[in-house]
Design a protein around this motif. Structure first.
Motif, PDB file in Angstrom:
ATOM      1  N   ASN A 124     -14.823 -23.486  16.411  1.00  0.00           N
ATOM      2  CA  ASN A 124     -13.722 -22.436  16.408  1.00  0.00           C
ATOM      3  C   ASN A 124     -12.551 -23.007  16.665  1.00  0.00           C
ATOM      4  OD1 ASN A 124     -12.282 -20.094  18.470  1.00  0.00           O
ATOM      5  ND2 ASN A 124     -12.765 -19.472  16.588  1.00  0.00           N
ATOM      6  N   LYS A 125     -11.837 -23.554  15.308  1.00  0.00           N
ATOM      7  CA  LYS A 125     -10.579 -24.143  15.872  1.00  0.00           C
ATOM      8  C   LYS A 125      -9.507 -23.385  16.567  1.00  0.00           C
ATOM      9  CE  LYS A 125     -10.535 -25.317  11.647  1.00  0.00           C
ATOM     10  NZ  LYS A 125     -10.508 -26.374  10.489  1.00  0.00           N
ATOM     11  N   GLU A 126      -9.261 -22.177  15.977  1.00  0.00           N
ATOM     12  CA  GLU A 126      -8.390 -21.317  16.726  1.00  0.00           C
ATOM     13  C   GLU A 126      -8.474 -21.171  18.290  1.00  0.00           C
ATOM     14  OE1 GLU A 126     -10.377 -20.609  14.036  1.00  0.00           O
ATOM     15  OE2 GLU A 126      -9.279 -19.838  12.342  1.00  0.00           O
ATOM     16  N   ILE A 149     -16.909 -29.967  16.241  1.00  0.00           N
ATOM     17  CA  ILE A 149     -17.383 -29.766  15.136  1.00  0.00           C
ATOM     18  C   ILE A 149     -16.915 -29.840  13.791  1.00  0.00           C
ATOM     19  CG2 ILE A 149     -18.998 -27.892  13.802  1.00  0.00           C
ATOM     20  CD1 ILE A 149     -20.559 -29.410  16.212  1.00  0.00           C
ATOM     21  N   ASP A 150     -15.300 -29.555  13.884  1.00  0.00           N
ATOM     22  CA  ASP A 150     -14.706 -29.578  12.680  1.00  0.00           C
ATOM     23  C   ASP A 150     -14.858 -31.145  12.332  1.00  0.00           C
ATOM     24  OD1 ASP A 150     -12.538 -28.910  11.059  1.00  0.00           O
ATOM     25  OD2 ASP A 150     -11.168 -28.180  12.759  1.00  0.00           O
ATOM     26  N   SER A 151     -14.896 -31.386  10.975  1.00  0.00           N
ATOM     27  CA  SER A 151     -15.252 -32.493  10.639  1.00  0.00           C
ATOM     28  C   SER A 151     -14.504 -33.579  10.879  1.00  0.00           C
ATOM     29  CB  SER A 151     -15.810 -32.421   8.993  1.00  0.00           C
ATOM     30  OG  SER A 151     -14.408 -32.090   8.381  1.00  0.00           O
ATOM     31  N   GLU A 152     -13.119 -33.454  10.631  1.00  0.00           N
ATOM     32  CA  GLU A 152     -12.025 -34.334  11.116  1.00  0.00           C
ATOM     33  C   GLU A 152     -12.134 -34.813  12.695  1.00  0.00           C
ATOM     34  OE1 GLU A 152     -11.591 -31.596   9.969  1.00  0.00           O
ATOM     35  OE2 GLU A 152     -11.008 -31.973   7.796  1.00  0.00           O
ATOM     36  N   MET A 221      -2.320 -25.275   6.247  1.00  0.00           N
ATOM     37  CA  MET A 221      -2.540 -24.743   7.395  1.00  0.00           C
ATOM     38  C   MET A 221      -3.514 -25.144   8.293  1.00  0.00           C
ATOM     39  SD  MET A 221      -0.959 -23.363   9.917  1.00  0.00           S
ATOM     40  CE  MET A 221       0.390 -22.090   9.715  1.00  0.00           C
ATOM     41  N   ASN A 222      -4.799 -25.268   7.452  1.00  0.00           N
ATOM     42  CA  ASN A 222      -6.017 -25.732   8.114  1.00  0.00           C
ATOM     43  C   ASN A 222      -5.486 -26.984   8.617  1.00  0.00           C
ATOM     44  OD1 ASN A 222      -8.781 -25.672   8.689  1.00  0.00           O
ATOM     45  ND2 ASN A 222      -8.872 -27.412   7.331  1.00  0.00           N
ATOM     46  N   LYS A 223      -4.963 -27.941   8.031  1.00  0.00           N
ATOM     47  CA  LYS A 223      -4.594 -29.217   8.597  1.00  0.00           C
ATOM     48  C   LYS A 223      -3.865 -29.166   9.769  1.00  0.00           C
ATOM     49  CE  LYS A 223      -6.928 -31.177   6.919  1.00  0.00           C
ATOM     50  NZ  LYS A 223      -8.298 -31.465   7.239  1.00  0.00           N
ATOM     51  N   LEU A 225      -3.445 -26.598  11.935  1.00  0.00           N
ATOM     52  CA  LEU A 225      -4.023 -26.101  13.062  1.00  0.00           C
ATOM     53  C   LEU A 225      -5.093 -27.224  13.648  1.00  0.00           C
ATOM     54  CD1 LEU A 225      -5.440 -22.639  11.583  1.00  0.00           C
ATOM     55  CD2 LEU A 225      -3.622 -22.874  13.383  1.00  0.00           C
ATOM     56  N   GLU A 226      -5.395 -28.063  12.700  1.00  0.00           N
ATOM     57  CA  GLU A 226      -6.415 -29.028  13.091  1.00  0.00           C
ATOM     58  C   GLU A 226      -5.450 -30.318  13.820  1.00  0.00           C
ATOM     59  OE1 GLU A 226      -8.619 -30.703   9.837  1.00  0.00           O
ATOM     60  OE2 GLU A 226      -9.850 -28.969   9.675  1.00  0.00           O
ATOM     61  N   LEU A 227      -4.301 -30.427  13.644  1.00  0.00           N
ATOM     62  CA  LEU A 227      -3.379 -31.355  14.172  1.00  0.00           C
ATOM     63  C   LEU A 227      -3.208 -30.669  15.676  1.00  0.00           C
ATOM     64  CD1 LEU A 227       0.006 -32.672  12.974  1.00  0.00           C
ATOM     65  CD2 LEU A 227       0.124 -31.422  15.064  1.00  0.00           C
TER      66      LEU A 227
HETATM   67 MG    MG Z   1     -11.694 -29.486   9.248  1.00  0.00          MG
END
Ligand code: MG
Length: 398
Positions: A124-126, A149-152, A221-223, A225-227
């Motif tokens: 849950n990246k959020e 778990i987020d692949s990056e 935006m996914n990237k 949020l991942e940053l």
């Molecule tokens: Mg990802």
């Protein structure tokens, strides 16, 4: 035997987790399953995995699940309501929690799992974007281990020196690079982007994902949020995290070291790879993913993102640099805008416009409690709805 709680079990990450766990019945026991309202899918999982408890946030759906479980003569206990997620996550027999609820809705249960000292497999990246310092500090206090778990982020974690845990800045690391596929609109013209439909936006070229994250991937935006997620997980400032477009989605992230070495993690774009890595950690176990064939892939390419066509990435960098409540505001405005886009109440270009207008109205404060994060989240949702209204009025007047 490791006892697992899977929060968000009916989503794509939840299903992939159960797939990997079922390959290793000698290692894992499913103790708890939890979802929002999909009682049909949850019942099928209960029949197959026989957990001690099954939780649904939606009380009506939970009542239907209770009825079906009783009719089938299964011993699984049903929990209902918003607090059910945290109860499932902190049950005594649970050793590891897969936190795979989408959006801010997953924050409280993730925090509860961290505070209970569980091993937290964080999808849950959020939750990190909203309340990164709370999760990282909470884990330090309780002794909980957060495994990304987020692949990056899982890829970064795999490229860190042995023994390195999340939460601190690893010695010798100068920069990390997150790759982005570029999504379905990587080569789309600006004028076509403005009128892109939800169907086009969720048709991701490489990954099979839920609708919200698929739209986030299309806007980049996914990237973004991942940053923010990466800054919290690895103790780095936003300038030490670079985003690179890599359309093949084979290299998931790279870690640059002071000596000039760059380590990368590669795999097929299959969420079972990072899930199996975290489930088995520190050992390696079978994920079910096919072997990577470099000759068949033949070519890996990298390019800079286009910040003009994809303004969401720049907005996320701005929020990361501001810190405090700004990332929570970014996330909430994005959730509202994406829901409106999926409901055909906002065009694709409008997503970034709504977020930018809400960010401009916000003065960042500190996040020292769950209440701070939730207050910023609620404020931003209300402002985003107002921004939607004014865009709709403009469109009607035009
Ligand atoms: Mg990802």
């Amino acid at each position: 035997m490791k006892g697992l709680a899977v929060l968000g079990s009916t989503g794509t990450v939840g299903e992939a987790t159960l797939d990997v766990a079922a390959r290793h019945p000698d290692r894992f026991r499913i103790v708890a399953l939890a979802a929002h309202s999909n009682h049909e899918a949850l019942f099928a999982q209960v029949e197959r995995h026989r957990p001690d408890c099954a939780a649904l946030v939606d009380r009506q759906a939970a009542a239907r699940l209770t009825h079906r479980i009783a009719a089938a003569g299964l011993p699984t206990r049903v929990l209902a309501g918003p607090d059910a997620l945290a109860v499932a996550a902190t049950a005594a027999d649970v050793d590891a929690v897969m936190a795979a609820i989408v959006g801010a809705a997953g924050l409280a249960s993730t925090l509860a799992a961290v505070d209970a000292g569980k091993q937290v497999l964080l999808a849950n990246k959020e939750a990190l974007v909203l309340a990164g310092p709370l999760l990282i500090d909470g884990a330090r206090r309780s002794g909980a281990t957060i495994l990304p778990i987020d692949s990056e982020h899982n890829a970064v974690f795999q490229c860190l020196p042995p023994g390195c845990l999340t939460g601190g800045a690893p010695a010798g690391v100068t920069r990390i690079v997150l790759t982005a596929s570029g999504g379905p609109f990587l080569r789309a013209r600006r004028e076509d982007l403005a009128v892109a439909t939800p169907e086009q936006a969720v048709a991701h070229p490489n990954w099979r994902m839920g609708p919200k994250i698929s739209v986030d991937s299309a806007t980049l935006m996914n990237k973004g949020l991942e940053l923010i997620e990466a800054c919290h997980l690895f103790g780095l400032g936003p300038n030490a995290v670079r985003v690179v477009i890599h359309p093949q989605s084979i290299v998931h992230a790279l870690v640059e070291y002071a000596d000039g070495s760059v380590l990368a993690q590669m795999s097929r774009p299959d969420m079972r790879v990072p899930i199996a890595h975290a489930l088995g950690w520190p050992e390696r176990i079978d994920s079910g993913s096919a072997a990577l064939d470099l000759i068949q892939i033949a070519r890996l390419s990298f390019e800079d993102p286009d910040y003009e066509r994809f303004p969401c990435l720049g907005l996320a960098q701005f929020a990361a640099r501001c810190g405090g409540t700004m990332p929570a505001v970014l996330n909430a405005a994005n959730e509202v805008a994406v829901a409106a886009f999926l409901g055909r109440r906002l065009n694709f270009a409008g997503i970034a416009a709504v977020i930018e207008s809400v960010l401009q109205q916000h003065e960042a404060g500190a996040v020292t409690s769950l209440a701070d994060a939730l207050a910023a989240d609620a404020w931003a949702r209300e402002r985003a709805l107002r921004a939607l209204d004014s865009i709709a009025k403009q469109a009607a007047g035009a």
